[in-house]
Every structure is written in C-alpha cells, then in structure tokens.
Design an enzyme around this catalytic site. Structure first.
Site, PDB file in Angstrom:
ATOM      1  N   ASP A  89      21.568  13.763  88.628  1.00 10.13           N
ATOM      2  CA  ASP A  89      22.777  14.450  88.790  1.00 10.13           C
ATOM      3  C   ASP A  89      23.278  14.806  87.330  1.00 10.13           C
ATOM      4  O   ASP A  89      23.094  14.600  86.407  1.00 10.13           O
ATOM      5  CB  ASP A  89      23.762  13.368  89.510  1.00 10.13           C
ATOM      6  CG  ASP A  89      24.963  13.992  90.274  1.00 10.13           C
ATOM      7  OD1 ASP A  89      25.078  15.246  90.067  1.00 10.13           O
ATOM      8  OD2 ASP A  89      25.879  13.275  90.377  1.00 10.13           O
ATOM      9  N   ARG A  92      37.580  14.998 100.603  1.00  5.68           N
ATOM     10  CA  ARG A  92      36.690  14.996  99.522  1.00  5.68           C
ATOM     11  C   ARG A  92      37.957  14.979  98.426  1.00  5.68           C
ATOM     12  O   ARG A  92      38.732  15.875  98.141  1.00  5.68           O
ATOM     13  CB  ARG A  92      36.000  16.464  99.484  1.00  5.68           C
ATOM     14  CG  ARG A  92      35.245  16.423  98.108  1.00  5.68           C
ATOM     15  CD  ARG A  92      34.398  17.877  98.234  1.00  5.68           C
ATOM     16  NE  ARG A  92      33.935  18.153  97.014  1.00  5.68           N
ATOM     17  CZ  ARG A  92      32.691  17.994  96.270  1.00  5.68           C
ATOM     18  NH1 ARG A  92      32.095  17.224  97.079  1.00  5.68           N
ATOM     19  NH2 ARG A  92      32.295  18.386  95.186  1.00  5.68           N
ATOM     20  N   HIS A 146      29.813   8.505  97.297  1.00  2.97           N
ATOM     21  CA  HIS A 146      29.300   9.622  97.845  1.00  2.97           C
ATOM     22  C   HIS A 146      28.262   9.409  98.892  1.00  2.97           C
ATOM     23  O   HIS A 146      27.151   9.796  98.991  1.00  2.97           O
ATOM     24  CB  HIS A 146      28.672  10.687  97.023  1.00  2.97           C
ATOM     25  CG  HIS A 146      28.624  12.092  96.979  1.00  2.97           C
ATOM     26  ND1 HIS A 146      29.049  12.441  98.583  1.00  2.97           N
ATOM     27  CD2 HIS A 146      28.237  13.085  96.612  1.00  2.97           C
ATOM     28  CE1 HIS A 146      28.842  13.791  98.455  1.00  2.97           C
ATOM     29  NE2 HIS A 146      28.624  14.369  97.414  1.00  2.97           N
TER      30      HIS A 146
END
Length: 303
Positions: A222, A103, A130
């Site tokens: 988001d 990540r 993602h």
C-alpha cells in the site's frame, strides 16, 4: 449485524456469509440479471477524503440494487462534526435515509455515527480501519486460490489501516498474515495480539521483506504516504527504502504468489511499474471486487 464498522466486531459466520453473497451476486450481475431489493431506499455517502474506488463502487452498487446513492461532500454540511456535532448529523440522517456510508479521517467519527444513528452505518475508510477493502481482498484471494483458510499474505510496508483490517480478517477467517515494516512503522501490538486471540499465530510482524515473502501466497503493499501524511512524505520515502515490491522481491517468493495493492499505486515508490504489470498482479481484480463485496454488504444491511 446492524453496522459494518470493523472486521474485528463481526463473527466468522457473518464474514463467510458476506463472502459467499459477494461471489453469488457477482455471478448474478455478470449474467445480466438484476436484484432491485433496495428500490426506494437511499444511502447517504459522507466523504472527508476524496476517492475513486470507494465512491464509484458504492454508487454503482447502490444503483445496481435499485436504490439511490447520495454523495455528500464535506463542504455540503460544513464539515463532519464541525458545523454541528456528529451525533446530530447521525440522528438527522436517520430521519431522511436508510443507510450511512462514511469515509473519514478519524475512526471515532464513524463510531459516533453508528452509536447515534438508528440506521446502518458502513465504515468506508478511517485512519484505523478499512474493512471493505480487506473483505474485497479476501474475496479476491478466494477466487484465485479457491479458499481463504491457510492462505499466507505478506504485507510489505506501513502497518496502517489496511494492514490492521487484514490482520483481523486473518484472525476471523483462519488466514496467515506477516507484516514487514521498517522500525517505527510496525503494526501495533494490540492489533496483533487481538488478531491472534481469534486464531493463534495468524499474524506476525517482521522487519525483513524477503523473509516475509519466502513462503507467501500473496505479496501485498500500500502507499507509504496516505492522505493527511503529506508533510511526512520525504521522511517516509527515506525510511521505507528497501521495502519496495519490485521483481527482485517477487522472485524471492513462490512462483504462484500473487501481487496485490489496494490502490492508488504510486509506481516507483512502494511498488514498481514492472510489478504492477506483472502476470502475477491481481490488483485490478481487487479493485473490481470492491463493487461486488459492497453490493452484498448493502443488501445485507439495508434490505
């Protein structure tokens, strides 16, 4: 499939197989059964960004399959690519563990890990992509609508890494995506063109959120301010005025439309508390499905 770095690099069949395996394993584990196919194997989890869902879901998924997750903080290795080159980290870890999950801020970090590692590398988030989130979203859509093909998602907000991964998922899985963004925050043309090369007309960009949700099955949003963008916070809040997922916007969509958010949600900014708590919201089904998709992904890559 050796690595899982971007949805755009996977075949349609590979993605369908992962969705099918995710659903099957979800039912299997909820029945109380266990598949310890990764016993004796270790997953190195490299983090440049903190996380709730990514860390816990991968850690639980790996443990569920009988393997061992190894959490690696930036300070544990002096920063990825800082104390030593990324390619050296990749080659050293290939001698110790059976998989790498990363990540990171920059997408090139994950690409370099995949290039030099002899073991599978999983992109758990970069500034460009993602994919695990988008595939968990597809699993959630399939559960609620019975299919992914033809389902239309209206993504309201920044044309970011999540929007990009959803665009490629739309292209590969024959879904529809319309991204509604203020000027300067649109999804890039290269992504739209490439997604549409997989399925013509699957992805579009607009500047009106109400037009986007008018015939949408899913309303998705988001955060406007991702990690690393904190210095832009006040400007972004001003620029995204009018792109809030509130009940007024939800009511402009079909009654069956579901509300999705990849979390964390900054209630009162990109989405209201009322929308989060609406009966239409399936945000926490999304969050749960990160675990189920990643369990299937780990089994596919490491078993």
């Amino acid at each position: 499939m050796k690595d899982f770095v971007a949805i755009s690099e996977c075949s349609t069949q590979e993605l369908h197989d992962l969705l099918e395996a995710s659903g099957s394993l979800k039912a299997f584990y909820k029945s109380g059964k266990r598949d310890l196919c990764l016993a004796g194997k270790t997953l190195a989890m490299l983090f440049e960004k903190p996380s709730l869902r990514t860390r816990i879901s991968f850690q639980v998924a790996m443990t569920d399959l009988g393997g061992m997750p190894l959490y690696v903080k930036p300070e544990d290795i002096g920063g990825i690519g800082k104390r030593e080159p990324v390619k050296d980290i990749a080659r050293v870890l290939s001698r110790y563990v059976q998989g790498i999950m990363a990540r990171t801020f920059e997408h090139k970090t994950v690409l370099e890990l995949a290039e030099y590692a002899d073991i599978p590398v999983i992109n758990a988030l970069t500034d460009w992509s993602h994919p695990c989130q988008a595939m968990a979203d597809c699993l959630t859509i399939r559960e609620h609508f019975g299919q992914v093909e033809g389902i239309k998602t209206a993504f309201i907000g920044d044309g970011n890494n999540v929007a990009r991964s959803l665009a490629y998922a739309a292209g590969k899985l024959n879904m529809k995506l319309v991204v509604a963004s203020p000027h300067g925050y649109e999804l890039d043309d290269v992504t739209i063109q490439k997604a549409n090369s997989f399925t013509p007309g699957c992805t579009a960009q607009v500047d009106d959120p109400y037009a986007a949700v008018a015939d949408a099955d899913v309303i998705y949003t988001d955060t406007w301010v991702s990690m690393g963008q904190e210095n832009e916070k006040e400007k972004r809040i001003r620029d995204f005025k009018g792109f809030v997922v509130d009940m007024k916007l939800v009511q402009a969509a079909p009654k069956h439309a579901k509300i999705m958010h990849c979390l964390p949600a900054y209630r009162g900014y990109e989405i209201t508390d009322e929308a989060c708590e609406s009966p239409n919201s399936i945000m926490f089904d999304q969050a749960e499905n990160r675990l189920h998709f990643q369990r299937a992904l780990l089994k596919q890559l490491l078993a």
